[in-house]
Write a protein that holds these residues in place. Structure first.
Motif, PDB file in Angstrom:
ATOM      1  N   PHE A 124      24.151  34.579  28.621  1.00  0.00           N
ATOM      2  CA  PHE A 124      23.154  33.588  29.013  1.00  0.00           C
ATOM      3  C   PHE A 124      21.801  34.239  28.773  1.00  0.00           C
ATOM      4  O   PHE A 124      21.610  35.405  29.110  1.00  0.00           O
ATOM      5  N   ARG A 125      20.887  33.490  28.189  1.00  0.00           N
ATOM      6  CA  ARG A 125      19.525  34.030  28.038  1.00  0.00           C
ATOM      7  C   ARG A 125      18.503  32.918  28.166  1.00  0.00           C
ATOM      8  O   ARG A 125      18.752  31.766  27.854  1.00  0.00           O
ATOM      9  N   VAL A 178      24.999  38.949  30.923  1.00  0.00           N
ATOM     10  CA  VAL A 178      26.385  38.862  30.490  1.00  0.00           C
ATOM     11  C   VAL A 178      27.250  38.668  31.735  1.00  0.00           C
ATOM     12  O   VAL A 178      26.941  39.174  32.810  1.00  0.00           O
ATOM     13  N   LEU A 179      28.332  37.952  31.566  1.00  0.00           N
ATOM     14  CA  LEU A 179      29.256  37.665  32.655  1.00  0.00           C
ATOM     15  C   LEU A 179      30.295  38.776  32.787  1.00  0.00           C
ATOM     16  O   LEU A 179      30.946  39.134  31.799  1.00  0.00           O
ATOM     17  N   LEU A 180      30.428  39.317  34.004  1.00  0.00           N
ATOM     18  CA  LEU A 180      31.411  40.365  34.276  1.00  0.00           C
ATOM     19  C   LEU A 180      32.251  39.984  35.489  1.00  0.00           C
ATOM     20  O   LEU A 180      31.823  39.193  36.330  1.00  0.00           O
ATOM     21  N   VAL A 181      33.431  40.585  35.577  1.00  0.00           N
ATOM     22  CA  VAL A 181      34.303  40.417  36.738  1.00  0.00           C
ATOM     23  C   VAL A 181      34.639  41.785  37.317  1.00  0.00           C
ATOM     24  O   VAL A 181      34.726  42.769  36.590  1.00  0.00           O
ATOM     25  N   LYS A 182      34.799  41.824  38.634  1.00  0.00           N
ATOM     26  CA  LYS A 182      35.247  43.052  39.294  1.00  0.00           C
ATOM     27  C   LYS A 182      36.764  42.970  39.408  1.00  0.00           C
ATOM     28  O   LYS A 182      37.312  42.023  39.976  1.00  0.00           O
ATOM     29  N   ARG A 183      37.438  43.982  38.873  1.00  0.00           N
ATOM     30  CA  ARG A 183      38.901  43.974  38.840  1.00  0.00           C
ATOM     31  C   ARG A 183      39.492  44.131  40.239  1.00  0.00           C
ATOM     32  O   ARG A 183      39.050  44.961  41.009  1.00  0.00           O
ATOM     33  N   LYS A 184      40.514  43.329  40.502  1.00  0.00           N
ATOM     34  CA  LYS A 184      41.181  43.337  41.794  1.00  0.00           C
ATOM     35  C   LYS A 184      42.376  44.296  41.799  1.00  0.00           C
ATOM     36  O   LYS A 184      42.840  44.702  42.850  1.00  0.00           O
ATOM     37  N   LYS A 185      42.884  44.623  40.603  1.00  0.00           N
ATOM     38  CA  LYS A 185      44.119  45.408  40.487  1.00  0.00           C
ATOM     39  C   LYS A 185      43.911  46.654  39.624  1.00  0.00           C
ATOM     40  O   LYS A 185      42.966  46.729  38.850  1.00  0.00           O
ATOM     41  N   VAL A 186      44.842  47.600  39.758  1.00  0.00           N
ATOM     42  CA  VAL A 186      44.861  48.755  38.873  1.00  0.00           C
ATOM     43  C   VAL A 186      45.367  48.306  37.511  1.00  0.00           C
ATOM     44  O   VAL A 186      46.109  47.322  37.441  1.00  0.00           O
ATOM     45  N   PRO A 187      44.981  48.930  36.439  1.00  0.00           N
ATOM     46  CA  PRO A 187      44.052  50.059  36.387  1.00  0.00           C
ATOM     47  C   PRO A 187      42.595  49.595  36.550  1.00  0.00           C
ATOM     48  O   PRO A 187      42.300  48.425  36.389  1.00  0.00           O
ATOM     49  N   PHE A 188      41.759  50.536  36.863  1.00  0.00           N
ATOM     50  CA  PHE A 188      40.319  50.292  37.019  1.00  0.00           C
ATOM     51  C   PHE A 188      40.005  49.341  38.172  1.00  0.00           C
ATOM     52  O   PHE A 188      39.032  48.593  38.119  1.00  0.00           O
ATOM     53  N   LYS A 189      40.813  49.379  39.221  1.00  0.00           N
ATOM     54  CA  LYS A 189      40.578  48.550  40.404  1.00  0.00           C
ATOM     55  C   LYS A 189      39.148  48.776  40.909  1.00  0.00           C
ATOM     56  O   LYS A 189      38.671  49.907  40.950  1.00  0.00           O
ATOM     57  N   LEU A 217      33.244  35.659  21.679  1.00  0.00           N
ATOM     58  CA  LEU A 217      31.839  35.603  22.047  1.00  0.00           C
ATOM     59  C   LEU A 217      31.485  34.161  22.373  1.00  0.00           C
ATOM     60  O   LEU A 217      31.864  33.240  21.647  1.00  0.00           O
ATOM     61  N   GLY A 218      30.758  33.975  23.481  1.00  0.00           N
ATOM     62  CA  GLY A 218      30.335  32.642  23.869  1.00  0.00           C
ATOM     63  C   GLY A 218      28.977  32.690  24.533  1.00  0.00           C
ATOM     64  O   GLY A 218      28.478  33.763  24.901  1.00  0.00           O
ATOM     65  N   GLU A 219      28.378  31.524  24.701  1.00  0.00           N
ATOM     66  CA  GLU A 219      27.063  31.418  25.316  1.00  0.00           C
ATOM     67  C   GLU A 219      27.027  30.178  26.196  1.00  0.00           C
ATOM     68  O   GLU A 219      27.621  29.152  25.867  1.00  0.00           O
ATOM     69  N   VAL A 220      26.349  30.303  27.327  1.00  0.00           N
ATOM     70  CA  VAL A 220      26.065  29.150  28.168  1.00  0.00           C
ATOM     71  C   VAL A 220      24.560  28.971  28.221  1.00  0.00           C
ATOM     72  O   VAL A 220      23.804  29.927  28.020  1.00  0.00           O
ATOM     73  N   TRP A 267      26.736  37.529  37.002  1.00  0.00           N
ATOM     74  CA  TRP A 267      25.886  37.696  35.827  1.00  0.00           C
ATOM     75  C   TRP A 267      25.083  38.976  35.974  1.00  0.00           C
ATOM     76  O   TRP A 267      24.483  39.206  37.018  1.00  0.00           O
ATOM     77  N   PHE A 268      25.059  39.789  34.926  1.00  0.00           N
ATOM     78  CA  PHE A 268      24.357  41.074  34.947  1.00  0.00           C
ATOM     79  C   PHE A 268      23.361  41.128  33.796  1.00  0.00           C
ATOM     80  O   PHE A 268      23.691  40.780  32.661  1.00  0.00           O
ATOM     81  N   ASN A 269      22.149  41.604  34.109  1.00  0.00           N
ATOM     82  CA  ASN A 269      21.154  41.831  33.078  1.00  0.00           C
ATOM     83  C   ASN A 269      21.725  42.841  32.076  1.00  0.00           C
ATOM     84  O   ASN A 269      22.242  43.883  32.479  1.00  0.00           O
TER      85      ASN A 269
END
Length: 139
Positions: free
Chosen positions: A16-17, A24-35, A93-96, A113-115
């Motif tokens: 998004f800009r 950019v859209l990110l998610v925090k992982r709920k499970k391993v690996p990288f929980k 790749l996508g854009e909103v 959303w993260f800068n």
């Protein structure tokens, strides 16, 4: 040489800009690996599922965001990129057009959303994927 099992995933880089910033859209992982680490939305492809459909499904399941159009970006498959085993990811790749409301669901504890100039450390090889996406998106 024994044949190994290979998993296929799809990952989405959604930007998004506006005049002031790019996110950019990110998610925090709920499970391993990288929980508890941030990552791009994505996951394993289901049997008989077309690639783009899998990417859209994972994006919606993990964030609640629906997108109409995704562009296939690149395939990532370096051995060791996923500690669960040999995994090949087809990235999209996508854009909103607005900073749409998102919420973590399924195997995502959070979504946000993260800068793009102030990102947390990302899981897997998602920093590399994001760098390729940035080059493509901002060209």
């Amino acid at each position: 040489m024994a044949r190994q099992n290979i998993s296929v995933t799809t990952d989405c880089v959604i930007f998004f800009r506006n005049d002031k910033e790019s996110k950019v859209l990110l998610v925090k992982r709920k499970k391993v690996p990288f929980k508890d680490q941030w990552a791009l939305p994505g996951g394993f492809l289901e049997d008989e599922e077309p690639l783009e459909d899998g990417a859209k499904r994972e994006l919606e399941e993990e964030t609640g965001l629906k997108v109409q159009h995704l562009k296939q970006l690149q395939t990532f498959g370096t051995p060791g990129r996923d500690p669960r085993g040999r995994t090949i990811s087809v990235t999209y790749l996508g854009e909103v057009t607005s900073e749409e409301k998102v919420q973590g669901n399924d195997d995502a504890a959070e979504a946000g959303w993260f800068n793009i100039n102030d990102l947390p450390e990302l899981a897997f090889d998602h920093s590399e994927i994001l760098e390729v996406a940035r080059i493509e998106y901002f060209r």
